[in-house]
Design a protein around this motif. Sequence first.
Motif, PDB file in Angstrom:
ATOM      1  N   HIS A 148      -5.664   7.446   6.587  1.00 25.47           N
ATOM      2  CA  HIS A 148      -7.104   7.223   6.634  1.00 25.47           C
ATOM      3  C   HIS A 148      -7.438   5.817   7.123  1.00 25.47           C
ATOM      4  CE1 HIS A 148      -7.505  10.999   4.598  1.00 25.47           C
ATOM      5  NE2 HIS A 148      -6.710  10.568   3.632  1.00 25.47           N
ATOM      6  N   GLY A 149      -6.585   4.856   6.836  1.00 29.42           N
ATOM      7  CA  GLY A 149      -6.784   3.490   7.289  1.00 29.42           C
ATOM      8  C   GLY A 149      -7.356   2.570   6.228  1.00 29.42           C
ATOM      9  N   ALA A 203       2.085  -1.090   8.247  1.00 28.27           N
ATOM     10  CA  ALA A 203       1.649   0.015   9.117  1.00 28.27           C
ATOM     11  C   ALA A 203       2.704   0.286  10.189  1.00 28.27           C
ATOM     12  CB  ALA A 203       0.307  -0.312   9.762  1.00 28.27           C
ATOM     13  N   PHE A 204       3.266  -0.773  10.735  1.00 28.74           N
ATOM     14  CA  PHE A 204       4.315  -0.614  11.737  1.00 28.74           C
ATOM     15  C   PHE A 204       5.524   0.101  11.137  1.00 28.74           C
ATOM     16  CE2 PHE A 204       7.886  -1.901  14.364  1.00 28.74           C
ATOM     17  CZ  PHE A 204       7.394  -1.596  15.625  1.00 28.74           C
ATOM     18  N   GLU A 205       5.911  -0.282   9.920  1.00 28.68           N
ATOM     19  CA  GLU A 205       7.050   0.364   9.242  1.00 28.68           C
ATOM     20  C   GLU A 205       6.770   1.835   8.976  1.00 28.68           C
ATOM     21  OE1 GLU A 205       7.993  -1.795   5.697  1.00 28.68           O
ATOM     22  OE2 GLU A 205       8.409  -3.649   6.800  1.00 28.68           O
ATOM     23  N   HIS A 252       0.846  -1.195   0.000  1.00 29.14           N
ATOM     24  CA  HIS A 252       0.000   0.000   0.000  1.00 29.14           C
ATOM     25  C   HIS A 252       0.879   1.241   0.000  1.00 29.14           C
ATOM     26  CE1 HIS A 252      -3.631  -2.295   0.911  1.00 29.14           C
ATOM     27  NE2 HIS A 252      -2.960  -2.917   1.854  1.00 29.14           N
ATOM     28  N   ASN A 253       0.326   2.332  -0.483  1.00 33.81           N
ATOM     29  CA  ASN A 253       0.997   3.622  -0.426  1.00 33.81           C
ATOM     30  C   ASN A 253       1.002   4.085   1.032  1.00 33.81           C
ATOM     31  OD1 ASN A 253       1.945   6.182  -0.861  1.00 33.81           O
ATOM     32  ND2 ASN A 253       0.404   6.729  -2.378  1.00 33.81           N
ATOM     33  N   SER A 278      -4.579   1.472  10.713  1.00 36.05           N
ATOM     34  CA  SER A 278      -4.145   2.819  10.351  1.00 36.05           C
ATOM     35  C   SER A 278      -2.881   3.168  11.132  1.00 36.05           C
ATOM     36  CB  SER A 278      -5.247   3.834  10.658  1.00 36.05           C
ATOM     37  OG  SER A 278      -5.413   3.953  12.047  1.00 36.05           O
ATOM     38  N   GLN A 279      -2.430   4.408  10.983  1.00 36.78           N
ATOM     39  CA  GLN A 279      -1.261   4.889  11.732  1.00 36.78           C
ATOM     40  C   GLN A 279      -1.493   4.829  13.229  1.00 36.78           C
ATOM     41  OE1 GLN A 279       0.389   8.256   8.656  1.00 36.78           O
ATOM     42  NE2 GLN A 279      -0.444   8.916  10.547  1.00 36.78           N
TER      43      GLN A 279
END
Length: 181
Positions: free
Chosen positions: A9-10, A149-151, A2-3, A58-59
């Motif tokens: 936004h998730g 997401a973790f990265e 994913h970008n 998400s973040q």
Amino acid sequence: LHNDDVFQHGITFPVKFIGCLQVPRPSSRLEIITSMRKIRYEFKMKRMKKQRVNVFISQEGVKTTKRLAQRRRRQLIRRRPQQQLMETTGQVIMEHTIFKVFYVSHDSQDLKIFSYIARDGPDNTFKCYVFKAKKKSQALRVVRTMGQAFEVVHKLQKQKESNKAKKEKSTDCDSALIPLL
């Protein structure tokens, strides 16, 4: 996969929640897979029904909400914009910041099954949460998305720290200049 901007936004994945149990701090992949299978077996023996849920990554972290019936969901989509839909479409079952997620994996015997271990509660005990995806590819996508997401969050944290260091350096240089009269 994913970008990086998508994680602001998730991303939502419709899955089924099997269950969760408290586990000791795992030290190997074998212990993690053993606890995942133990949860599946215990919940199967109790004949507990799997809950239909959405896993939202998400973040901020991982949020699991109850999934509404298709009919009710369509009604809400017509009335509300897509961004508000996540907040209105179900009760939050659990929520973990990305920093509290300890481990994410899928079951090598049944690729539709995936789980994550997170620190939970005020005493930071470890709990293993087990889910079942509709397809094998979806389970693998969820695991990869959580890892990504973790990265992304780690990258953002590094950028903030470097920006903070640059600001401190520039303020130190500004105070070192003494105006000559």
